[in-house]
Motif scaffolding. Structure first.
Motif, PDB file in Angstrom:
ATOM      1  N   ASP A  77       0.808  -1.223   0.000  1.00  0.00           N
ATOM      2  CA  ASP A  77       0.000   0.000   0.000  1.00  0.00           C
ATOM      3  C   ASP A  77       0.847   1.282   0.000  1.00  0.00           C
ATOM      4  N   GLU A  81       7.421   2.818   1.324  1.00  0.00           N
ATOM      5  CA  GLU A  81       8.281   3.819   0.688  1.00  0.00           C
ATOM      6  C   GLU A  81       8.260   5.126   1.479  1.00  0.00           C
ATOM      7  N   ILE A  85      11.513   7.086   3.691  1.00  0.00           N
ATOM      8  CA  ILE A  85      11.939   8.484   3.561  1.00  0.00           C
ATOM      9  C   ILE A  85      11.449   9.352   4.718  1.00  0.00           C
ATOM     10  N   PRO A  87      12.179  11.368   8.286  1.00  0.00           N
ATOM     11  CA  PRO A  87      13.395  12.062   8.734  1.00  0.00           C
ATOM     12  C   PRO A  87      14.042  11.467   9.989  1.00  0.00           C
ATOM     13  N   ARG A 221      14.901   0.910  -4.535  1.00  0.00           N
ATOM     14  CA  ARG A 221      15.679   1.369  -5.702  1.00  0.00           C
ATOM     15  C   ARG A 221      15.373   0.574  -6.940  1.00  0.00           C
TER      16      ARG A 221
ATOM     17  N   ARG B  22      17.796   2.046 -15.522  1.00  0.00           N
ATOM     18  CA  ARG B  22      16.866   1.188 -14.791  1.00  0.00           C
ATOM     19  C   ARG B  22      16.341   0.114 -15.721  1.00  0.00           C
ATOM     20  N   ARG B  56      10.925   9.873  -7.798  1.00  0.00           N
ATOM     21  CA  ARG B  56      11.490   8.983  -6.764  1.00  0.00           C
ATOM     22  C   ARG B  56      12.955   9.325  -6.506  1.00  0.00           C
ATOM     23  N   ALA B  59      13.032  12.380  -4.410  1.00  0.00           N
ATOM     24  CA  ALA B  59      12.650  12.086  -3.033  1.00  0.00           C
ATOM     25  C   ALA B  59      13.753  11.358  -2.274  1.00  0.00           C
ATOM     26  N   LEU B  61      14.384   8.163  -2.821  1.00  0.00           N
ATOM     27  CA  LEU B  61      14.068   6.733  -2.783  1.00  0.00           C
ATOM     28  C   LEU B  61      15.003   5.948  -3.690  1.00  0.00           C
ATOM     29  N   MET B  62      15.384   6.579  -4.815  1.00  0.00           N
ATOM     30  CA  MET B  62      16.324   5.950  -5.734  1.00  0.00           C
ATOM     31  C   MET B  62      17.534   6.868  -5.886  1.00  0.00           C
ATOM     32  N   ARG B  63      18.651   6.264  -6.315  1.00  0.00           N
ATOM     33  CA  ARG B  63      19.838   7.077  -6.553  1.00  0.00           C
ATOM     34  C   ARG B  63      20.057   7.220  -8.043  1.00  0.00           C
ATOM     35  N   GLU B  81      18.659  11.710   5.794  1.00  0.00           N
ATOM     36  CA  GLU B  81      17.620  12.022   6.790  1.00  0.00           C
ATOM     37  C   GLU B  81      17.295  13.518   6.791  1.00  0.00           C
ATOM     38  N   PHE B  84      15.080  14.099   3.890  1.00  0.00           N
ATOM     39  CA  PHE B  84      13.735  13.572   4.127  1.00  0.00           C
ATOM     40  C   PHE B  84      12.900  14.514   4.992  1.00  0.00           C
ATOM     41  N   LYS B  85      13.590  15.294   5.824  1.00  0.00           N
ATOM     42  CA  LYS B  85      12.880  16.230   6.681  1.00  0.00           C
ATOM     43  C   LYS B  85      12.296  17.387   5.868  1.00  0.00           C
ATOM     44  N   ILE B  87      11.047  17.161   2.767  1.00  0.00           N
ATOM     45  CA  ILE B  87      10.141  16.807   1.663  1.00  0.00           C
ATOM     46  C   ILE B  87       8.866  16.109   2.137  1.00  0.00           C
ATOM     47  N   TYR B  89       6.388  13.407  -0.044  1.00  0.00           N
ATOM     48  CA  TYR B  89       6.303  12.703  -1.317  1.00  0.00           C
ATOM     49  C   TYR B  89       4.935  12.029  -1.424  1.00  0.00           C
ATOM     50  N   GLY B  91       3.178   9.377  -3.862  1.00  0.00           N
ATOM     51  CA  GLY B  91       3.413   8.456  -4.975  1.00  0.00           C
ATOM     52  C   GLY B  91       2.108   7.937  -5.548  1.00  0.00           C
ATOM     53  N   HIS B  92       2.192   6.800  -6.236  1.00  0.00           N
ATOM     54  CA  HIS B  92       0.990   6.251  -6.859  1.00  0.00           C
ATOM     55  C   HIS B  92       0.053   5.621  -5.853  1.00  0.00           C
ATOM     56  N   HIS B  93       0.627   5.099  -4.751  1.00  0.00           N
ATOM     57  CA  HIS B  93      -0.205   4.412  -3.762  1.00  0.00           C
ATOM     58  C   HIS B  93      -0.688   5.397  -2.711  1.00  0.00           C
TER      59      HIS B  93
END
Lengths: 222, 223
Positions: A77, A81, A85, A87, A221, B22, B56, B59, B61-63, B81, B84-85, B87, B89, B91-93
């Protein structure tokens, strides 16, 4: 720390609302043990001799069955993810989730085990050893299982893959757990295997958490 | 909208020559753009061009396989970290647990960002305050998306990364969300979003990923 408690509380609440995880694990555990006298016959001496091993093997399989879902629903769900991410360190999230998994599945096993040990005539010496090794061993099962649960995310036939990954790693826990119970049943000193289990727990806890977090990051990733 | 001076402090986020590899192919190369406080970037391109992948990457999540993301002069992947503070994000879900009530779902994500003070007002913003105690399994797809968007209003962050945020929303809610985005930008926030439906995003830069497709020759040079 508050985030840590929030994650534990959320997982416990989810498990309470669904209610299935704990019931499934305990039912599996009890049913396997109930089948045993039917398979090997009801003689108390035979049952007492194999009781430690049987309870340990069933606990191990029950834990493995439930650990598969540790990250699965969060992965499906999209919660996972977002958890990756947040903090704060992902390792914290993983620790919280492993602790909730143990509270949901390990602790009930620990509570029901004395009843089953009584059924199998384990005897009072073996009893203490069984409880102590399960108390130290079931968190270890959750920890190691979490690595496997994180690695199989997104894989087809994940549960088969999980058992292939995790069962070999469970072997030392099984050996030391059962040897402590056996030694206690035969009136021998059983302190050493328990101490080894304890040191495995202390040593593997940080490693498992780190490995699980790394596997989760890698999953994101793909 | 009244904002404090620290909120107004100018921030700068940049993507420098970002490339992504990818599934055995190079998705895009050399994506370069920068965005300041109050700015917005609209990520465009046909299906499969890598819009979601780009978001992503932004965000964390990927490099990216090549290139860097910078917040001022700091590379974001050095201390993830901290990035991440900054942002939110989407996504699709929709990370909405069916067994939890709407307010439990929103409060959980809010508490991870350290504050639950804005949960109620955020729910009211999207007209779902009356659903607060309804288990999320009874929600429609559009309502779940509203819950997800409520989540990003509960804790202020500088950068919103939105991957088709208005999927499944009715026109009134889309208009409401456009207001939220405008307010966010007015208070110094930044938005990077991809969408296939027209959204009112004044003075947004357009990042068309079709312009960053690898050519056959470029492919050889990269490897």
């Amino acid at each position: 720390m508050t985030t840590f408690i929030e994650i534990v509380r959320r997982d416990l609440r989810l498990s309470m609302r669904h209610g299935m995880d704990t019931i499934m694990v305990v039912m599996f555990f009890v049913l396997v043990i109930l089948l045993l006298p039917l398979g090997v016959g009801p003689e108390p001496t035979v049952l007492a001799r194999i009781s430690g091993g049987m309870i340990w093997v069933s606990a191990l399989l029950a834990s493995m069955l439930s650990v598969e879902r540790l990250f699965q629903t969060d992965y499906e769900d999209g919660s996972l993810e977002l958890l990756v991410i947040q903090p704060f360190m992902l390792e914290l999230t993983v620790t919280a989730k492993v602790i909730s998994h143990w509270l949901i599945t390990g602790l009930p096993l620990l509570i029901i085990a004395p009843l089953l040990a009584g059924m199998l005539h384990t005897g009072k010496d073996g009893f203490a050893a069984l409880l102590l090794t399960l108390a130290v061993g079931t968190p270890l099962l959750s920890l190691i299982g979490s690595i496997g649960a994180a690695l199989i995310l997104g894989a087809r036939q994940g549960s088969i893959l999980l058992s292939l990954l995790v069962l070999p790693l469970y072997i030392p826990i099984l050996i030391f757990g059962v040897s402590a119970v056996d030694a206690a049943i035969h009136g021998l000193p059983w302190r050493l295997p328990v101490l080894i289990l304890g040191s495995l727990l202390i040593g593997l806890a940080p490693f498992s958490v780190w490995a699980t977090a790394a596997a989760l990051r890698e999953t994101m990733r793909r | 909208m009244v904002t404090s001076s620290s909120d107004r402090e100018n921030v700068y986020f940049a993507s420098d020559q970002v490339a992504c590899f990818r599934g055995g192919r190079t998705v895009f190369v050399g994506v370069t753009f920068s965005i300041n406080s109050g700015g917005a970037v609209l990520v465009k391109g046909p299906n499969g061009i890598g819009k979601s992948t780009m978001l992503r990457i932004l965000a964390g999540l990927m490099r990216p396989i090549y290139g860097t993301l910078k917040w001022h002069d700091h590379k974001t992947h050095v201390e993830p970290e901290i990035h991440f503070k900054r942002i939110h994000y989407v996504g699709h879900h929709d990370p909405v647990k069916p067994a939890l009530t709407v307010i439990e779902n929103v409060s959980f994500w809010a508490s991870l960002h350290g504050t639950r003070d804005h949960v109620q007002s955020a729910l009211e913003e999207f007209d779902i305050a009356h659903l607060a105690d309804v288990p999320a399994r009874f929600l429609s797809a559009g309502q779940k998306r509203k819950v997800n968007l409520t989540r990003i209003l509960t804790a202020p962050t500088r950068l919103w990364l939105l991957d088709e945020p208005t999927t499944g929303l009715d026109a009134a809610t889309v208009a409401k969300f456009e207001q939220c985005m405008a307010a966010h930008r007015n208070s110094g926030g930044m938005i990077i979003l991809s969408t296939h439906t027209p959204l009112d995003l004044p003075e947004a830069q357009v990042l068309n990923l079709s312009d960053y497709q690898p050519e056959a020759a470029a492919h050889d040079n990269l490897y």
